[in-house]
Design an enzyme around this catalytic site. Structure first.
Site, mmCIF file in Angstrom:
data_model
loop_
_atom_site.group_PDB
_atom_site.id
_atom_site.type_symbol
_atom_site.label_atom_id
_atom_site.label_comp_id
_atom_site.label_asym_id
_atom_site.label_seq_id
_atom_site.Cartn_x
_atom_site.Cartn_y
_atom_site.Cartn_z
ATOM 1 N N CYS A 111 13.990 10.582 6.287
ATOM 2 C CA CYS A 111 14.056 10.209 7.705
ATOM 3 C C CYS A 111 15.474 10.346 8.243
ATOM 4 O O CYS A 111 15.666 10.646 9.415
ATOM 5 C CB CYS A 111 13.513 8.809 7.921
ATOM 6 S SG CYS A 111 14.261 7.582 6.835
ATOM 7 N N GLU A 165 10.669 16.205 14.310
ATOM 8 C CA GLU A 165 11.017 15.931 12.911
ATOM 9 C C GLU A 165 10.198 16.877 12.028
ATOM 10 O O GLU A 165 8.977 16.750 11.926
ATOM 11 C CB GLU A 165 10.694 14.472 12.568
ATOM 12 C CG GLU A 165 11.159 14.092 11.181
ATOM 13 C CD GLU A 165 10.876 12.633 10.828
ATOM 14 O OE1 GLU A 165 9.743 12.179 11.045
ATOM 15 O OE2 GLU A 165 11.795 11.974 10.312
ATOM 16 N N LYS A 217 0.858 -1.194 0.000
ATOM 17 C CA LYS A 217 0.000 0.000 0.000
ATOM 18 C C LYS A 217 0.888 1.235 0.000
ATOM 19 O O LYS A 217 1.510 1.580 1.006
ATOM 20 C CB LYS A 217 -0.944 0.042 1.213
ATOM 21 C CG LYS A 217 -2.094 1.011 0.930
ATOM 22 C CD LYS A 217 -2.567 1.855 2.089
ATOM 23 C CE LYS A 217 -1.787 3.022 2.554
ATOM 24 N NZ LYS A 217 -1.806 4.235 1.708
ATOM 25 N N GLU A 237 9.627 1.805 10.923
ATOM 26 C CA GLU A 237 10.712 2.767 10.682
ATOM 27 C C GLU A 237 10.060 4.144 10.729
ATOM 28 O O GLU A 237 9.294 4.499 9.842
ATOM 29 C CB GLU A 237 11.359 2.474 9.327
ATOM 30 C CG GLU A 237 12.774 3.009 9.223
ATOM 31 C CD GLU A 237 12.843 4.447 8.756
ATOM 32 O OE1 GLU A 237 12.543 5.357 9.574
ATOM 33 O OE2 GLU A 237 13.192 4.668 7.580
HETATM 34 P P1 NDP Z 1 1.963 8.754 7.649
HETATM 35 O O1 NDP Z 1 2.645 8.037 8.741
HETATM 36 O O2 NDP Z 1 0.583 9.234 7.852
HETATM 37 O O3 NDP Z 1 1.897 7.841 6.317
HETATM 38 C C1 NDP Z 1 2.760 6.761 6.037
HETATM 39 C C2 NDP Z 1 1.965 5.604 5.424
HETATM 40 O O4 NDP Z 1 1.039 5.086 6.384
HETATM 41 C C3 NDP Z 1 1.110 6.030 4.230
HETATM 42 O O5 NDP Z 1 1.054 4.971 3.296
HETATM 43 C C4 NDP Z 1 -0.240 6.241 4.886
HETATM 44 O O6 NDP Z 1 -1.314 6.203 3.982
HETATM 45 C C5 NDP Z 1 -0.273 5.069 5.837
HETATM 46 N N1 NDP Z 1 -1.243 5.194 6.918
HETATM 47 C C6 NDP Z 1 -1.741 6.322 7.491
HETATM 48 N N2 NDP Z 1 -2.640 5.990 8.469
HETATM 49 C C7 NDP Z 1 -2.709 4.634 8.496
HETATM 50 C C8 NDP Z 1 -3.443 3.704 9.264
HETATM 51 N N3 NDP Z 1 -4.307 4.079 10.215
HETATM 52 N N4 NDP Z 1 -3.275 2.390 9.031
HETATM 53 C C9 NDP Z 1 -2.404 1.966 8.090
HETATM 54 N N5 NDP Z 1 -1.695 2.799 7.312
HETATM 55 C C10 NDP Z 1 -1.824 4.124 7.520
HETATM 56 O O7 NDP Z 1 2.906 9.932 7.226
HETATM 57 P P2 NDP Z 1 2.461 11.329 6.580
HETATM 58 O O8 NDP Z 1 2.356 11.087 5.159
HETATM 59 O O9 NDP Z 1 1.243 11.897 7.204
HETATM 60 O O10 NDP Z 1 3.661 12.282 7.019
HETATM 61 C C11 NDP Z 1 3.598 12.971 8.263
HETATM 62 C C12 NDP Z 1 4.949 13.049 8.916
HETATM 63 O O11 NDP Z 1 5.455 11.736 9.096
HETATM 64 C C13 NDP Z 1 6.014 13.747 8.116
HETATM 65 O O12 NDP Z 1 5.968 15.117 8.255
HETATM 66 C C14 NDP Z 1 7.254 13.139 8.713
HETATM 67 O O13 NDP Z 1 7.593 13.795 9.896
HETATM 68 C C15 NDP Z 1 6.847 11.718 9.001
HETATM 69 N N6 NDP Z 1 7.238 10.782 7.945
HETATM 70 C C16 NDP Z 1 8.294 9.969 8.159
HETATM 71 C C17 NDP Z 1 8.727 9.137 7.157
HETATM 72 C C18 NDP Z 1 9.894 8.246 7.336
HETATM 73 O O14 NDP Z 1 10.598 7.974 6.371
HETATM 74 N N7 NDP Z 1 10.117 7.719 8.509
HETATM 75 C C19 NDP Z 1 8.098 9.115 5.845
HETATM 76 C C20 NDP Z 1 6.946 9.965 5.733
HETATM 77 C C21 NDP Z 1 6.558 10.772 6.752
HETATM 78 P P3 NDP Z 1 -1.860 7.600 3.372
HETATM 79 O O15 NDP Z 1 -0.751 8.216 2.653
HETATM 80 O O16 NDP Z 1 -2.913 7.163 2.471
HETATM 81 O O17 NDP Z 1 -2.345 8.391 4.533
#
Ligand code: NDP
Length: 501
Positions: free
Chosen positions: A303, A403, A194, A269
């Site tokens: 990250c 972050e 996903k 992660e």
């Molecule tokens: P999220 O954690 O919301 O999204 C990451 C993934 O999780 C996406 O595929 C998202 O889907 C999915 N997801 C969201 N909610 C659920 C759920 N309840 N159950 C299962 N899957 C879920 O990150 P954001 O995109 O909102 O980014 C927000 C912040 O997160 C950033 O500003 C950053 O600080 C951090 N981040 C960290 C990352 C890393 O590499 N560690 C990568 C991205 C973000 P969908 O996109 O459809 O919501």
């Protein structure tokens, strides 16, 4: 809406424009399918703020179908000769590599990242993960265990955990997907991928290429959808054995709670607030130059971004000057332009979040040495944010603790190793750290003392499929890549054989 109506992409290839104009479908059990409800959602070019295309929004019935397909395919995939499984993963890698040029364009349009960075970094890393893990297919050996009971032969088998849901974020969509798919498939698991809703396109390409490579239907399924619906349904589904997640700390914790109801394996992660530490005895200009790259690469939406630059007071001014001068050299622009070195942020929401941190700093009296605004002029219609350097923040400031996930660097002074270490460790996160020094004792002392899953000494942002990647503390648990990255898709079965009479 087609690409032609919505986005002017003069330099994109025909394959890219054809792909964007096509009707996109989920990949379930080897079949391309619309969502059962017919619902779709749009994905945007963040550099132009315009719709790129629409993809299906997978709902509960689609999740059920994908899980059923993955469950049906799993025993077949597990029993396939390991050498054959390896050959298919290698073929999959070759096909991604073959299509690097247009996949880089799609990923660039969807994420805003410079196409050249995707072709040079993301795709080789993803392909590398498939090739590295293909090698493991033939090496998943158990062990024999000498036991104290007479006439007993005890051995272990390393078996796949089952169906894996790989939930990935928008910053490295293809590459993060490969970091999860590759070891899971090598272990004999089947996968439902996903992607993030902001960047669904490369996942759909991966689903098709896996089938073209000859990977059996149902082994890799792709569901585009929202986290709260599609993702949550995967996390709750009793047919899913493991969740492999990269994303925010908040969603990671929520997933761990939800997945506990069905006792799934979970690996997380969750990002970092990584100290990059410059001692006065290093090559200061070289260190400062890499430090600028460590934060501004992919607009800081990484990250591992070296977002907390901690500098020996003796060379602080030199480092600030050099980082500011590097920031001035960056060329912001559309990811398809060959001279772009920094693209937009992923969305207006992300831009508002990043700007919120900077505004709060300004109000708190923190000096903005450069940047601190959204892009102007031609850049104003996209989600561009200027490379930003903040000086003089204290350790309690939110820009030092949280972050930001944007091109925002804090630079702080330290006076000694003893002053530095507790401050570097004063973070909920523990993903990575950089250390710059020519003093080998100091380098090792700092590497041992700093709480992080990866330490880079006199370098930064080095990755390899053979090397585990993952954090300490609230940066999560479970590594991607390396042997540990494979182990989390395996479980050990013990077999006792009585060979006595
Ligand atoms: P999220 O954690 O919301 O999204 C990451 C993934 O999780 C996406 O595929 C998202 O889907 C999915 N997801 C969201 N909610 C659920 C759920 N309840 N159950 C299962 N899957 C879920 O990150 P954001 O995109 O909102 O980014 C927000 C912040 O997160 C950033 O500003 C950053 O600080 C951090 N981040 C960290 C990352 C890393 O590499 N560690 C990568 C991205 C973000 P969908 O996109 O459809 O919501």
């Amino acid at each position: 809406m087609s690409i032609v109506e919505t986005v002017e992409v003069k330099s994109a290839s025909k394959q890219t424009t054809d792909f964007l104009s096509a009707q996109h479908k989920l990949v379930i059990g080897g079949t391309a399918a619309l969502s059962t409800t017919g619902e779709t959602f749009q994905t945007f070019d963040p550099a132009l703020g315009k719709v790129l295309t629409s993809v299906p929004h997978a709902k509960q019935a689609d999740v059920d179908a994908a899980v059923a397909a993955a469950q049906a395919a799993q025993p077949v995939w597990q029993r396939m000769a390991p050498s054959e499984r390896a050959a298919l993963l290698l073929r999959f890698a070759d096909l991604i590599e073959r299509d690097t040029a247009w996949i880089s364009e799609i990923e660039s349009l969807d994420s805003g990242k410079p196409k050249l960075h995707i072709a040079a970094v993301d795709i080789p890393l993803g392909v590398g993960a498939l090739r590295y893990n293909a090698g493991w297919c033939t090496k998943l050996a158990g062990e024999t265990i000498p036991v104290s009971s007479p006439d007993m032969h005890v051995y272990t088998r390393r078996e796949p955990v089952g169906v894996v849901a790989a939930i990935v974020p928008w910053n490295f969509p293809l590459c993060q997907a490969c970091f999860k798919i590759a070891p899971a498939l090598a272990a004999g698991c089947t996968v439902i991928l996903k992607p993030a809703e902001q960047t669904p396109l490369s996942a759909l390409i991966l689903g098709k290429l896996a089938l073209e490579a000859g990977i059996p239907p149902g082994v890799l399924n792709v569901l585009t959808g929202e986290g709260a619906t599609t993702g949550q349904a995967l996390v709750e589904h009793p047919g899913v054995a493991k969740i492999s997640f990269t994303g925010s700390e908040e969603v990671g914790k929520h997933i761990a709670r939800s997945a506990s109801k069905t006792l799934k394996h979970v690996s997380l992660e969750l990002g970092g607030k990584n100290p990059n530490i410059i001692f006065a005895d290093c090559d200061v200009e070289a260190a400062a130059s890499v430090a600028a790259g460590a934060i501004f690469f992919y607009s800081g939406q990484v990250c591992s971004a070296g977002s907390r630059l901690m500098v020996d007071a003796a060379v602080y001014d030199r480092v600030v000057d050099r980082v500011v001068s590097e920031a001035k050299q960056l060329k912001l622009g559309h990811g398809l332009n060959a001279d772009t070195t920094m693209g937009p942020l992923i969305s207006e929401d992300q831009l508002a979040r990043v700007n919120g941190f900077v505004e709060q700093s300004r109000k708190g009296g923190i000096e903005v040495a450069i940047g601190g605004n959204r892009g102007k002029g031609d850049l104003a219609s996209g989600s561009f944010y200027e490379p930003t350097v903040l000086c003089g923040a204290d350790d309690s400031a939110s820009v030092v603790r949280e972050e930001i996930f944007g091109p925002v660097l804090t630079i702080q002074k330290f006076n000694s190793l003893d002053d530095l270490v507790p401050r570097a460790n004063n973070s909920n996160f523990g993903l990575a750290a950089g250390i710059w020094t020519r003093d080998i004792s100091k380098a090792h002392a700092a590497a041992a003392a700093i709480q992080a899953g990866t330490i880079w000494i006199n370098t930064y942002n080095q990755f390899d499929a053979a090397v585990g990647w993952g954090g300490f503390k609230q940066s999560g648990y479970g590594k991607d890549n390396g042997r540990e990255g494979l182990d989390k898709y395996l479980q050990t079965k013990t077999v006792w054989v009585n060979y006595g009479s």
